[in-house]
Design a protein around this motif. Structure first.
Motif: not given
Ligand code: FAD
Length: 288
Positions: A32, A34-39, A76, A80, A104, A113, A117, A125-126, A169
């Motif tokens: 999956p 989602a926002g791709g900010t980790d991937l 999901s 933020f 961030g 997302t 997170n 993670a926050d 999720v």
């Protein structure tokens, strides 16, 4: 070395049903997105093993923040920025607003997302400490149906979760606090903004007749996954605001943590600072 984009297969399902059919048809094959900010960070570093992605961003079923009876239900894909700017989140869950603001900078807040997170499952993670403090529940969905998991049972170890390969999720359900409440969120990083937490503590306390009738404390960056501070909670539960057992709670907190040394902080620093943050939280609580 970066990954090669031409090696990647990115599909955009037209509906949640289609996305779930792909996940169940080839479990573990589709990742999956989602926002791709980790991937994208892992991809850019050339460390992303996955090459086949399922873009969730168009799935209306996973969007939005809605009142649902006694809960606020977060899709999901809620970003933020969605969380930071939502009136009902401000009203009921100030810790989540603070968590979102601490994540961030604006570009990440606009794309990242809540689901991402959670499932990225970084111990630092926050939002997880706040979700733990508020007693959140996750709604997981697959072609087999829907099920709910208490968030404090979701993380099973470092990057291990109660989430099957064919599940997403779908929503995060957070019960709205009732009665007199105390909310606390503190992230300790190298800077006030754009820093990964060295320590994070979120708490929610329900106060009845001057006593701590219910409390949850969520911790980040001090264990392999986000954790509840159950020992510290037990030391405080039922106690009077006028006579909080600060030293006993600080001592109990040590059993809730298993911090490590890394580039951001030593294990010793993390233990001492988390205890100090708890002390700060209890001073604020005594003065409400
Ligand atoms: C510059 C920068 C700064 C950052 N700062 C912070 C910070 O201060 N605090 C912080 O906590 N994080 C921070 N992050 C990390 C990141 O932005 C967050 O973890 C964000 O919430 C990830 O969400 P996403 O939608 O981008 O996830 P993605 O990258 O799309 O996905 C992350 C993981 O979750 C899985 N996933 C996503 N959605 C679902 C779903 N619905 N169901 C099942 N699996 C799913 C993906 O398969 C992947 O494994 C930062 C990242 C960057 C690049």
């Amino acid at each position: 070395m970066r990954g090669y984009l031409s090696d990647c297969d990115i599909r955009v399902p037209g509906s949640l049903t289609e996305a779930l059919a792909m996940l169940s048809g080839e479990p573990g094959v589709w990742t999956p997105f989602a926002g791709g900010t980790d991937l994208m960070v892992v991809y850019n570093a050339g460390r992303l093993k996955a090459t086949r992605f399922l873009d969730l961003s168009g799935l209306a079923e996973l969007r939005g923040i809605q009142e649902e009876g006694a809960c606020l239900a977060f899709g999901s894909l809620a970003t933020f920025s969605d969380i930071r700017d939502h009136r009902a989140v401000h009203q009921h869950f100030p810790n989540l607003v603070k968590s979102a603001r601490a994540t961030g900078a604006l570009a990440i807040q606009n794309r990242g997302t809540l689901g991402g997170n959670i499932v990225n499952a970084s111990p630092a993670a926050d939002t997880p400490p706040s979700l733990l403090a508020y007693g959140a529940e996750l709604e997981l969905v697959s072609s087999r149906g829907r099920r709910r998991v208490a968030y404090d049972h979701f993380h099973l170890g470092y990057k291990q979760m109660d989430l099957a390969a064919d599940e997403l999720v779908a929503r995060i359900l957070v019960p709205k606090p009732e009665g007199r409440s105390f909310h606390y969120f503190r992230k300790v990083g190298t800077r006030q903004a754009q820093a990964i937490a060295k320590v994070c503590l979120a708490a929610h306390v329900r106060i009845v007749d001057g006593n701590l009738a219910e409390l949850r404390i969520g911790l980040g960056s001090v264990a392999p996954a986000p954790v509840r501070a159950r020992n510290a909670e037990a030391a405080l539960l039922g106690k009077s605001l006028t006579d909080l057992p600060v030293l006993a709670a600080r001592a109990a907190l040590l059993a809730d943590m298993s911090p490590i040394d890394d580039i951001r902080a030593s294990a010793h620093y993390r233990s001492v600072v988390t205890q100090n943050v708890l002390g700060h939280m209890l001073r604020e609580l005594a003065n409400v």
